[in-house]
Design a protein around this motif. Structure first.
Motif, PDB file in Angstrom:
ATOM      1  N   SER A 181       0.838  -1.209   0.000  1.00 36.02           N
ATOM      2  CA  SER A 181       0.000   0.000   0.000  1.00 36.02           C
ATOM      3  C   SER A 181       0.869   1.254   0.000  1.00 36.02           C
ATOM      4  O   SER A 181       0.422   2.322  -0.413  1.00 36.02           O
ATOM      5  CB  SER A 181      -1.006  -0.006   1.151  1.00 36.02           C
ATOM      6  OG  SER A 181      -0.373  -0.235   2.368  1.00 36.02           O
ATOM      7  N   ASP A 182       2.117   1.139   0.417  1.00 39.40           N
ATOM      8  CA  ASP A 182       3.065   2.259   0.292  1.00 39.40           C
ATOM      9  C   ASP A 182       3.082   2.794  -1.144  1.00 39.40           C
ATOM     10  O   ASP A 182       3.066   3.996  -1.381  1.00 39.40           O
ATOM     11  CB  ASP A 182       4.487   1.782   0.610  1.00 39.40           C
ATOM     12  CG  ASP A 182       4.783   1.805   2.104  1.00 39.40           C
ATOM     13  OD1 ASP A 182       3.957   2.320   2.867  1.00 39.40           O
ATOM     14  OD2 ASP A 182       5.851   1.299   2.483  1.00 39.40           O
ATOM     15  N   PHE A 206       0.837   7.497  10.634  1.00 44.27           N
ATOM     16  CA  PHE A 206       1.821   6.669   9.940  1.00 44.27           C
ATOM     17  C   PHE A 206       2.985   7.549   9.460  1.00 44.27           C
ATOM     18  O   PHE A 206       2.782   8.508   8.714  1.00 44.27           O
ATOM     19  CB  PHE A 206       1.126   6.004   8.756  1.00 44.27           C
ATOM     20  CG  PHE A 206       1.991   5.074   7.944  1.00 44.27           C
ATOM     21  CD1 PHE A 206       2.920   4.240   8.541  1.00 44.27           C
ATOM     22  CD2 PHE A 206       1.847   5.022   6.565  1.00 44.27           C
ATOM     23  CE1 PHE A 206       3.698   3.376   7.786  1.00 44.27           C
ATOM     24  CE2 PHE A 206       2.609   4.169   5.798  1.00 44.27           C
ATOM     25  CZ  PHE A 206       3.540   3.344   6.420  1.00 44.27           C
ATOM     26  N   CYS A 247      -5.460   7.654   8.727  1.00 48.23           N
ATOM     27  CA  CYS A 247      -5.146   6.233   8.912  1.00 48.23           C
ATOM     28  C   CYS A 247      -6.144   5.675   9.929  1.00 48.23           C
ATOM     29  O   CYS A 247      -6.226   6.166  11.060  1.00 48.23           O
ATOM     30  CB  CYS A 247      -3.706   6.122   9.420  1.00 48.23           C
ATOM     31  SG  CYS A 247      -3.147   4.448   9.645  1.00 48.23           S
ATOM     32  N   ASN A 251      -2.208   4.220  13.010  1.00 50.77           N
ATOM     33  CA  ASN A 251      -0.873   3.782  13.420  1.00 50.77           C
ATOM     34  C   ASN A 251      -0.096   5.049  13.789  1.00 50.77           C
ATOM     35  O   ASN A 251      -0.056   5.963  12.969  1.00 50.77           O
ATOM     36  CB  ASN A 251      -0.207   3.070  12.217  1.00 50.77           C
ATOM     37  CG  ASN A 251       1.207   2.627  12.508  1.00 50.77           C
ATOM     38  OD1 ASN A 251       1.687   2.711  13.615  1.00 50.77           O
ATOM     39  ND2 ASN A 251       1.895   2.164  11.468  1.00 50.77           N
ATOM     40  N   ASP A 276      -6.321   5.266   4.992  1.00 47.39           N
ATOM     41  CA  ASP A 276      -5.402   4.128   5.026  1.00 47.39           C
ATOM     42  C   ASP A 276      -5.945   3.085   6.000  1.00 47.39           C
ATOM     43  O   ASP A 276      -5.901   3.274   7.216  1.00 47.39           O
ATOM     44  CB  ASP A 276      -4.019   4.634   5.465  1.00 47.39           C
ATOM     45  CG  ASP A 276      -2.957   3.546   5.389  1.00 47.39           C
ATOM     46  OD1 ASP A 276      -3.324   2.352   5.372  1.00 47.39           O
ATOM     47  OD2 ASP A 276      -1.767   3.893   5.358  1.00 47.39           O
ATOM     48  N   TYR A 279      -4.881  -1.582   8.711  1.00 47.17           N
ATOM     49  CA  TYR A 279      -5.312  -2.459   9.810  1.00 47.17           C
ATOM     50  C   TYR A 279      -6.838  -2.652   9.792  1.00 47.17           C
ATOM     51  O   TYR A 279      -7.438  -2.996  10.796  1.00 47.17           O
ATOM     52  CB  TYR A 279      -4.832  -1.872  11.150  1.00 47.17           C
ATOM     53  CG  TYR A 279      -3.338  -1.687  11.131  1.00 47.17           C
ATOM     54  CD1 TYR A 279      -2.490  -2.761  11.358  1.00 47.17           C
ATOM     55  CD2 TYR A 279      -2.769  -0.455  10.787  1.00 47.17           C
ATOM     56  CE1 TYR A 279      -1.109  -2.611  11.271  1.00 47.17           C
ATOM     57  CE2 TYR A 279      -1.394  -0.298  10.692  1.00 47.17           C
ATOM     58  CZ  TYR A 279      -0.575  -1.382  10.929  1.00 47.17           C
ATOM     59  OH  TYR A 279       0.790  -1.246  10.824  1.00 47.17           O
ATOM     60  N   THR A 302      -4.023  -3.433   2.628  1.00 50.63           N
ATOM     61  CA  THR A 302      -2.775  -4.149   2.361  1.00 50.63           C
ATOM     62  C   THR A 302      -2.935  -5.620   2.727  1.00 50.63           C
ATOM     63  O   THR A 302      -3.734  -5.954   3.602  1.00 50.63           O
ATOM     64  CB  THR A 302      -1.609  -3.541   3.163  1.00 50.63           C
ATOM     65  OG1 THR A 302      -0.430  -4.294   2.899  1.00 50.63           O
ATOM     66  CG2 THR A 302      -1.862  -3.562   4.662  1.00 50.63           C
ATOM     67  N   SER A 304      -0.272  -7.056   3.814  1.00 56.02           N
ATOM     68  CA  SER A 304       0.925  -7.208   4.655  1.00 56.02           C
ATOM     69  C   SER A 304       0.605  -7.478   6.112  1.00 56.02           C
ATOM     70  O   SER A 304       1.457  -7.939   6.856  1.00 56.02           O
ATOM     71  CB  SER A 304       1.765  -5.925   4.613  1.00 56.02           C
ATOM     72  OG  SER A 304       2.196  -5.649   3.312  1.00 56.02           O
ATOM     73  N   LYS A 305      -0.612  -7.148   6.552  1.00 53.56           N
ATOM     74  CA  LYS A 305      -0.899  -7.215   7.992  1.00 53.56           C
ATOM     75  C   LYS A 305      -1.727  -8.462   8.298  1.00 53.56           C
ATOM     76  O   LYS A 305      -1.171  -9.528   8.492  1.00 53.56           O
ATOM     77  CB  LYS A 305      -1.576  -5.919   8.439  1.00 53.56           C
ATOM     78  CG  LYS A 305      -0.817  -4.658   8.028  1.00 53.56           C
ATOM     79  CD  LYS A 305       0.558  -4.558   8.669  1.00 53.56           C
ATOM     80  CE  LYS A 305       1.269  -3.289   8.221  1.00 53.56           C
ATOM     81  NZ  LYS A 305       2.618  -3.149   8.742  1.00 53.56           N
ATOM     82  N   ARG A 313       4.408  -8.056  -0.850  1.00 52.47           N
ATOM     83  CA  ARG A 313       4.211  -6.659  -1.247  1.00 52.47           C
ATOM     84  C   ARG A 313       2.983  -6.479  -2.141  1.00 52.47           C
ATOM     85  O   ARG A 313       3.094  -6.244  -3.344  1.00 52.47           O
ATOM     86  CB  ARG A 313       5.467  -6.086  -1.956  1.00 52.47           C
ATOM     87  CG  ARG A 313       6.770  -6.318  -1.277  1.00 52.47           C
ATOM     88  CD  ARG A 313       6.838  -5.669   0.096  1.00 52.47           C
ATOM     89  NE  ARG A 313       6.648  -4.229   0.049  1.00 52.47           N
ATOM     90  CZ  ARG A 313       5.708  -3.601   0.767  1.00 52.47           C
ATOM     91  NH1 ARG A 313       4.896  -4.265   1.575  1.00 52.47           N
ATOM     92  NH2 ARG A 313       5.603  -2.300   0.687  1.00 52.47           N
TER      93      ARG A 313
END
Ligand code: PMP
Length: 447
Positions: A181-182, A206, A247, A251, A276, A279, A302, A304-305, A313
């Motif tokens: 997501s970056d 973030f 976010c 975060n 964002d 989470y 994302t 990623s979590k 990625r």
């Protein structure tokens, strides 16, 4: 020497430094001794971009007016707000550029990302899923043949978009994909901010939003969160962001901003609202499905979590199709590799129940952990994510993180956090890991 269409006498006089002999108030009569500088011939060069001229215009005009030079002031103001079109750039032959390599001025303040991760026995520093990884993704990777590697992936990851669309209950043209997501934060800023435009965001939030704004020559604008880490939509709107970033859950605070506050932000913000939800799988009321029904909200997710796939990625943007199309233009082709796209698609199609179960487990551990920290006399804040923000023992976040690392436990220090002071952020994981953390942090609590 004025180089380029935006460089001019008025900026030379008031910003680069004068090239006139100024009145000396009589000083010249008394102090006129020669020095080496009298034998050196200096030439000053000024080169402004149109965006820089726009930024400097008001201050320059103010100085010109103070000197009683209204035409100078008007010349500066002509660059305000991009109202004056930049004249065709004059192409100079290479020889005129000299040999000095020019770097982007905004990059002077940028540093390489340093998440503070060190090799350690128990890494609780990056909020990844310590309970494992989505099983269908693991199966897909294990079964993938080598032949898949030699061809390019789908340009915009169409299969992944379809799987994500079904997961979130939206149409496939409401989804853009990215290398985490970056990548989508970066692409969204590039798509919606011209150089000099503002990216407004609450503080604390973030940490990467600020460098991503700078990387794209946008101006980061921090807005304090209201008491209790609550979102103040009016304050954020007042910051005038071309993008307002939020976010949720936030975060590093863990707070879940009220849905009404986000809706008010979307109803009143002049620019794009970027939410964002890295989470979002851990909280009850994610907003991903709502975004496409709005005219300006884009939600980021994302894998990623909660999905446990940070190494692959894969990130997703969800929003109205016309905005998603702009993000894809700035993102560029082939950002999700063959293996990542296939594994993430399988996880989105088959692993919703696994994700929900691990999220529930994380929530249970999180509350138990907060109870234990409370018993140690350490303040924590309510969290809707898979991490807990805890006041650092002895109010020394960096020192605590260092000492805990020496004991084999990695946590993320947040020194001087607005409203909270020195804090540690701890990723929630299986209880035996939490016990190791509690033992290490307990050692640091002053008796
Ligand atoms: N947003 C937030 C709030 C995060 O915490 C993170 C990861 N630390 C990201 C985005 C980036 O996640 P990804 O791995 O998808 O790039």
């Amino acid at each position: 020497v004025f180089l380029g269409p935006a460089s001019s006498v008025v900026f030379g006089d008031y910003m680069s430094g004068t090239n006139h002999v100024l009145p000396t108030g009589g000083q010249a009569r008394r102090q006129s001794g020669l020095s080496v500088t009298d034998f050196v011939r200096f030439s000053s060069y000024q080169e402004l971009s149109a965006a820089a001229a726009a930024r400097l215009a008001e201050a320059t005009a103010c100085l010109a007016e103070a000197e009683g030079l209204p035409a100078h002031a008007a010349a500066a103001r002509a660059w305000l707000g991009g109202e004056a079109e930049a004249p065709e750039a004059v192409t100079r032959p290479d020889s005129d550029l000299g040999r000095a390599l020019r770097k982007r001025p905004e990059y002077g303040e940028l540093r390489l990302y340093e998440p503070g991760r060190r090799g350690c026995e128990i890494d609780l520093s990056d909020n990844t899923n310590l309970f494992g990884q989505a099983p269908a993704a693991a199966r897909t990777l294990a079964e993938m043949g080598a032949a898949a590697m030699s061809r390019y992936p789908s340009v915009y990851a169409d299969e992944l978009k379809r799987a994500a669309a079904a997961y979130f209950g939206v149409a496939a043209d409401c989804i853009a994909t990215g290398c985490g997501s970056d990548d989508l934060i970066d692409s969204t800023i590039r798509a919606f901010c011209a150089p000099g435009d503002r990216v407004a965001y609450p503080d604390p939030t973030f940490s990467m939003i600020e460098p991503f704004a700078r990387m794209n020559a946008a101006v980061p604008v921090r807005v304090r969160l209201a008491d209790g880490f609550a979102l103040d939509p009016d304050a954020l709107v007042a910051a005038g962001g071309h993008i307002s970033y939020v976010c949720r859950p936030n975060n590093p605070t863990g707070s879940l901003f009220a849905r009404e506050a986000v809706e008010e932000l979307a109803a009143t913000a002049a620019g794009l609202v970027l939410i964002d939800e890295a989470y979002g799988d851990f909280c009850d009321e994610p907003l991903a499905a709502w975004a496409p029904q709005t005219d300006r909200v884009v939600v980021l997710r994302t894998l990623s979590k909660a999905f446990g796939l940070a190494g692959l990625r894969v990130g997703l943007a969800i929003g109205p199709p016309d905005l998603i199309a702009e993000i894809e233009k700035s993102r560029g082709p082939y950002k999700v590799g063959v293996a990542a796209a296939a594994a993430a698609s399988a996880a989105l199609r088959e692993d919703a129940a696994w994700v929900a179960a691990t999220a529930a487990e994380a929530a249970a551990v999180r509350e138990r952990l907060r109870g234990e920290l409370d018993a140690l006399g350490l303040r924590t804040w309510p969290s809707a994510a898979n991490f807990v923000l805890v006041a650092a023992p002895g109010a020394d976040a960096d020192g605590c993180a260092r000492d805990m690392l020496a004991a084999g436990v990695g946590v993320r220090p947040f020194p001087g956090l607005a409203q909270a002071g020195d804090c540690l952020r701890v990723t929630v994981g299986p209880w035996p890991l939490m016990e190791r953390f509690l033992a290490a942090v307990g050692e640091l609590v002053p008796s």
